[in-house]
Each structure stands twice: as structure tokens, then as C-alpha cells.
Scaffold this motif. Structure first.
Motif, mmCIF file in Angstrom:
data_model
loop_
_atom_site.group_PDB
_atom_site.id
_atom_site.type_symbol
_atom_site.label_atom_id
_atom_site.label_comp_id
_atom_site.label_asym_id
_atom_site.label_seq_id
_atom_site.Cartn_x
_atom_site.Cartn_y
_atom_site.Cartn_z
ATOM 1 N N THR A 6 0.844 -1.194 0.000
ATOM 2 C CA THR A 6 0.000 0.000 0.000
ATOM 3 C C THR A 6 0.878 1.242 0.000
ATOM 4 O OG1 THR A 6 -0.145 -0.004 2.420
ATOM 5 C CG2 THR A 6 -1.859 -1.168 1.191
ATOM 6 N N LEU A 7 0.275 2.352 -0.388
ATOM 7 C CA LEU A 7 1.043 3.573 -0.556
ATOM 8 C C LEU A 7 1.435 4.194 0.781
ATOM 9 C CD1 LEU A 7 2.148 5.331 -2.835
ATOM 10 C CD2 LEU A 7 0.065 6.683 -2.728
ATOM 11 N N GLY A 13 3.417 2.676 -13.828
ATOM 12 C CA GLY A 13 3.634 3.157 -12.470
ATOM 13 C C GLY A 13 4.705 4.226 -12.459
ATOM 14 N N ASP A 71 -4.678 2.408 -0.939
ATOM 15 C CA ASP A 71 -4.144 2.758 -2.247
ATOM 16 C C ASP A 71 -2.986 1.823 -2.553
ATOM 17 O OD1 ASP A 71 -5.895 4.924 -2.495
ATOM 18 O OD2 ASP A 71 -4.558 6.214 -1.327
ATOM 19 N N LEU A 106 9.575 2.275 -3.947
ATOM 20 C CA LEU A 106 8.117 2.227 -3.864
ATOM 21 C C LEU A 106 7.521 2.855 -5.115
ATOM 22 C CD1 LEU A 106 5.873 1.326 -1.905
ATOM 23 C CD2 LEU A 106 5.767 3.685 -1.081
ATOM 24 N N ILE A 107 6.589 2.137 -5.742
ATOM 25 C CA ILE A 107 6.004 2.554 -7.022
ATOM 26 C C ILE A 107 4.496 2.691 -6.847
ATOM 27 C CG2 ILE A 107 5.698 1.928 -9.445
ATOM 28 C CD1 ILE A 107 8.249 0.207 -9.143
ATOM 29 N N ALA A 108 3.963 3.823 -7.289
ATOM 30 C CA ALA A 108 2.528 4.083 -7.234
ATOM 31 C C ALA A 108 1.946 3.998 -8.639
ATOM 32 C CB ALA A 108 2.264 5.463 -6.632
ATOM 33 N N GLU A 132 6.197 -2.564 -4.079
ATOM 34 C CA GLU A 132 7.491 -2.453 -3.401
ATOM 35 C C GLU A 132 8.457 -3.391 -4.115
ATOM 36 O OE1 GLU A 132 8.518 -4.241 0.657
ATOM 37 O OE2 GLU A 132 8.037 -2.154 1.138
ATOM 38 N N VAL A 182 7.737 6.777 -6.361
ATOM 39 C CA VAL A 182 7.361 7.806 -5.385
ATOM 40 C C VAL A 182 8.314 7.840 -4.198
ATOM 41 C CG1 VAL A 182 4.930 7.749 -6.016
ATOM 42 C CG2 VAL A 182 5.773 6.189 -4.264
ATOM 43 N N ALA A 200 0.254 0.004 -4.191
ATOM 44 C CA ALA A 200 1.592 0.389 -4.647
ATOM 45 C C ALA A 200 2.396 -0.891 -4.780
ATOM 46 C CB ALA A 200 2.252 1.357 -3.678
#
Length: 451
Positions: A64-65, A373, A327, A392-394, A331, A376, A329
Motif C-alpha cells: 500500500t502507498l 507506475g 491505495d 516504492l512505485i505508485a 514495493e 514515489v 503500490a
């Protein structure tokens, strides 16, 4: 034929008489094969000059974000014993819903009336503090009364001293007058004695003057005694004045000491009241902790402590919960050699486990089944478990949405897109073991130029 023997069959057997020889060794086959080789070579050369997108790959998983949206465990702040479960695994709970009820295992907290009895102790101490306040007020009034009485007594003593001074002064004046009269009487007596010798006075006159002289002498002695008594009275009045000061100073000091003792007892009682009220509040809060509540909306994943009557320590994990609103994301982890190539806002292609994809790492436009993605967050410290750096990728808002049924914890394969280079350069780089070209994104280079 391996042609191991020196006797060659090709010299003894002719293949030209066979039809297959004519088909296999016909000249038109050589021409077609040569055309194929030439075409393949030209195609290979063209392919070598096609663009190839350099990339940094990594393996990770879906998360998650924000940290508060990730799966969590619920603990108890106090040790206890499980008495009843109110949920099942997979149930949805709202924030504040009761998950389970526990009971006390420490003997000092097992009294069912612990809060009420502690409150009674606090009330008793509060009453004791009120008594000390009353005593302090009474002692304060007593000190004030003693001080006022002291002022009156001192005023009386001063008046008495002044009266004694006046009396001493009056007696001194009288003594002087009497001494003057005595001297006059003495001179009259001496003159009468002289006149009687001359025959001018009779003995009766002498006796009369002697009697008067003796009376005046007696009066002088009496007045001296009276003056001495008046001086003694003055000294006694001054001593009495000092005695009054000392006596009332002792009384006032004793009352002040009693008041200070009462104030100390009052402060101690107030401290005990605060301590007992603190204990009462702590016991009330502890009683509320007997019900383990859901910290946020989510789904019950797993009951870590499941049995009825099972005991646990404070801070021990009881149940796992997955937040309902989160949200997504990804990893992922990259090698330290590739870390300088990862920047915030970098575009990344993600392939999720369970979603079929046809992926070409060097031709992202030709890929299918991958999702966009953006980077972030880039960790600044290496992960000790795998020796890589965490990224970390959103989701990319400009790309299509990630799968709806995607779950936290699923595997993911990420490809960070870098520069476009010819295929021959990429092959040469891979054969030599060189890293991808170091570069800066366009927005960062522009900002540096502006600076």
C-alpha cells in the motif's frame, strides 16, 4: 558417413543414378539458400540499429502507498486471558467494533470493585485534606489573634514603662526639693547653734531646729527609698515588656510551626489524592481494555491467538486485520549498481503475478498486459535481508488502472525504463557487463540549467 576407414565408398558407389541426388544437389537450391542467408544478414544488420530501451528490472510485491493502509496486527496493552470472540476470520469490522473480550490474570487487578474502592480511598484522602485546610485556617486565625494580643500587651507594657519613667522623674524632682529643704534646715540648725553660743537663742529653739532638721533628713531618706522603688518599677516594667515579646513570640512560633506541619500534611494528602485519582483513572482505562477493538475499518485476516482461555502477554499479537480502504503500490528492490539510475517520478512498467502478459523489456510499446507506475520513494539505506535498495512505485494516473482484484502481497515484476539505445550497443554492453547509461530526467536537467 564418418570416413573412418581409408576405403571410401564415394569412389566405389555413384549417387547420380538416384533421383534424390538430382533433387538435393540441384543448383537452384543453392541459389535459394544463398538468398536466404543474404536476406537474414541484411535483416540482422537492420535489427542491430533498431532502438532498444534500456531498463532496470526488479522483483517485488504489491503493498500500500501509506503505512496506515498496510496489513496490521492488533495487540493488547495488558496481559490477559481470552474469554470470548465476537468475529470470524474474513468478517468485515468497522473502527471501534469489538473483536474479542479478555479477562484479568494479575491478582492485584482481579477485584471487581477495585475502581470504587480506590475512589473511596481518594474521597477519604480528600476529606483529610479538607480537615487540614480547616486546621490551617484555625492556626492562621490563632496567629493573627496572638499578634493582635501581643500588640495590645506591648502597648500596655509601654504605657506602664512610660508611667514608671514619669514616676521616677517625679520622685527625682521631689528628692531634689526635699534635699534642698534638708539643706535649709541644716543651715538653720547650724545658725541656731552659733546664736545659742552667743547667747542670742535659747535651747528650745535649738531643739526645735534639730527636730526639724531630723524630720527633713528622714524625708530625704524616705524619698530616696521611694525613688529607688520607682526605678525598680521602671526596670520591672521594661523586663515585663521584654517578657511579653518573648512569650508571645514563642506562642506565635509554635502556632506557625503547627500550621507548617498542617500544610505539609495537606500537601501530602493532596499528593495522595492525586495518586489515588490517577490510579482510579488507570483502573477505569484498564477495565476498558478488556474489550479489544478494531483500530480501523477492515477485514479480519487471521486469529493468531485462537483458543478460549488462552493467556498472552502485553503487546503480543492477537489478530491480523487488513484495512478496507487502501491505495495500492508496488514495493520492488534494485541492485546497488542500478540505484543511481532510479529517480522520483520515473516511469515503470509492472507485471503482476496472475495476470497474463506478453512483455518485451526493450520494446515497452509492444508489450501487452503490463501496467504503468511511477517511482514515489527510493530508500536511502540498503535492505540487509537481500542487499538491495527498496523502491516504492505508485500507479501512473495517466495509464490505465491496475487490476481491481489485485491483492496486497501479490508478486510483481518491475521494469524501470531508461534511455533508448541501438540494439548493437545494448548487446555490446551486456557482453562486457557494463551498467546502463547514467542519465538525468528531463525535468531535473532543466531545473539544473535554470539554476
Amino acid at each position: 558417413m564418418l570416413n573412418i576407414s581409408k576405403d571410401s565408398l564415394s569412389d566405389k558407389v555413384s549417387l547420380e543414378q538416384y533421383k534424390s541426388h538430382d533433387i538435393a544437389f540441384h543448383k537452384r537450391h543453392f541459389r535459394a539458400f544463398n538468398k536466404f542467408l543474404y536476406g537474414f544478414a541484411i535483416l540482422a544488420v537492420i535489427i542491430l540499429f533498431l532502438p532498444w530501451t534500456q531498463n532496470v528490472t526488479g522483483n517485488g510485491f504489491v503493498t500500500t502507498l501509506t503505512p496506515d493502509q498496510r496489513p496490521q496486527t492488533v495487540q493488547s496493552q495488558i496481559p490477559g486471558r481470552i474469554e470470548k470472540w465476537y468475529v470470524r476470520e474474513g468478517d468485515f469490522v468497522n473502527a471501534g467494533d469489538t473483536i474479542l473480550r479478555i479477562s484479568e490474570i494479575k491478582t492485584e487487578y482481579q477485584d471487581p470493585l477495585l475502581v470504587e474502592r480506590t475512589q473511596q480511598q481518594a474521597d477519604a484522602k480528600q476529606g483529610s485534606a479538607g480537615s487540614y485546610r480547616t486546621k490551617i485556617q484555625a492556626l492562621t486565625n490563632q496567629i493573627s489573634a496572638l499578634q493582635q494580643e501581643l500588640q495590645l500587651k506591648l502597648e500596655q507594657g509601654r504605657n506602664k514603662v512610660e508611667q514608671s519613667k514619669y514616676k521616677v522623674r517625679a520622685d527625682s524632682t521631689d528628692l531634689i526639693a526635699i534635699r534642698n529643704n534638708f539643706e535649709i534646715a541644716q543651715r538653720q540648725y547650724d545658725r541656731v547653734v552659733e546664736l545659742i553660743q552667743d547667747g542670742l537663742k535659747s535651747r528650745v529653739d535649738v531643739e526645735d531646729k534639730r527636730t526639724k532638721q531630723q524630720e527633713m533628713q528622714a524625708k530625704v531618706i524616705a524619698q530616696e527609698n521611694k525613688l529607688l522603688a520607682s526605678r525598680n518599677d521602671l526596670i520591672n516594667a521594661q523586663v515585663e515588656l521584654n517578657r511579653l515579646r518573648a512569650s508571645y513570640a514563642d506562642k506565635i512560633a509554635k502556632a506557625q510551626s503547627d500550621r507548617a506541619t498542617a500544610e505539609g500534611s495537606l500537601f501530602q494528602a493532596q499528593a495522595d489524592v492525586a495518586k489515588l485519582e490517577n490510579q482510579t483513572s488507570s483502573y477505569r482505562i484498564r477495565n476498558s481494555l478488556y474489550y479489544v477493538l478494531a483500530p480501523q475499518n477492515g477485514y479480519i485476516n487471521k486469529a493468531i491467538k485462537g483458543g478460549i482461555g488462552e493467556t498472552f502477554k502485553e503487546g503480543e499479537k492477537l489478530v491480523g486485520i487488513m484495512p478496507a480502504d487502501y491505495d495500492l503500490a508496488v514495493e520492488t528492490f534494485v541492485e546497488p549498481l542500478d540505484l543511481p539510475l532510479i529517480h522520483l517520478g520515473e516511469e515503470v512498467r509492472v507485471q503482476f503475478d496472475g495476470w497474463p502478459a506478453i512483455f518485451f523489456s526493450g520494446w515497452p510499446n509492444a508489450s501487452f498486459g503490463t501496467y504503468g507506475g511511477k517511482v514515489v520513494a527510493v530508500e536511502t539505506f540498503i535492505t540487509p535481508e537481500n542487499g538491495k535498495f527498496r523502491v516504492l512505485i505508485a500507479p501512473d494516473p495517466q495509464d490505465h488502472e491496475w487490476p481491481e482484484n489485485l491483492r496486497v502481497g501479490s508478486g510483481a515484476y518491475t521494469i524501470a525504463l531508461l534511455e533508448d539505445v541501438p540494439i548493437w550497443y545494448e548487446i555490446w554492453r551486456q557482453l562486457n557487463g557494463f551498467p546502463p547509461n547514467y542519465y538525468q530526467p528531463d525535468d531535473k536537467s532543466d531545473s539544473k540549467d535554470k539554476k
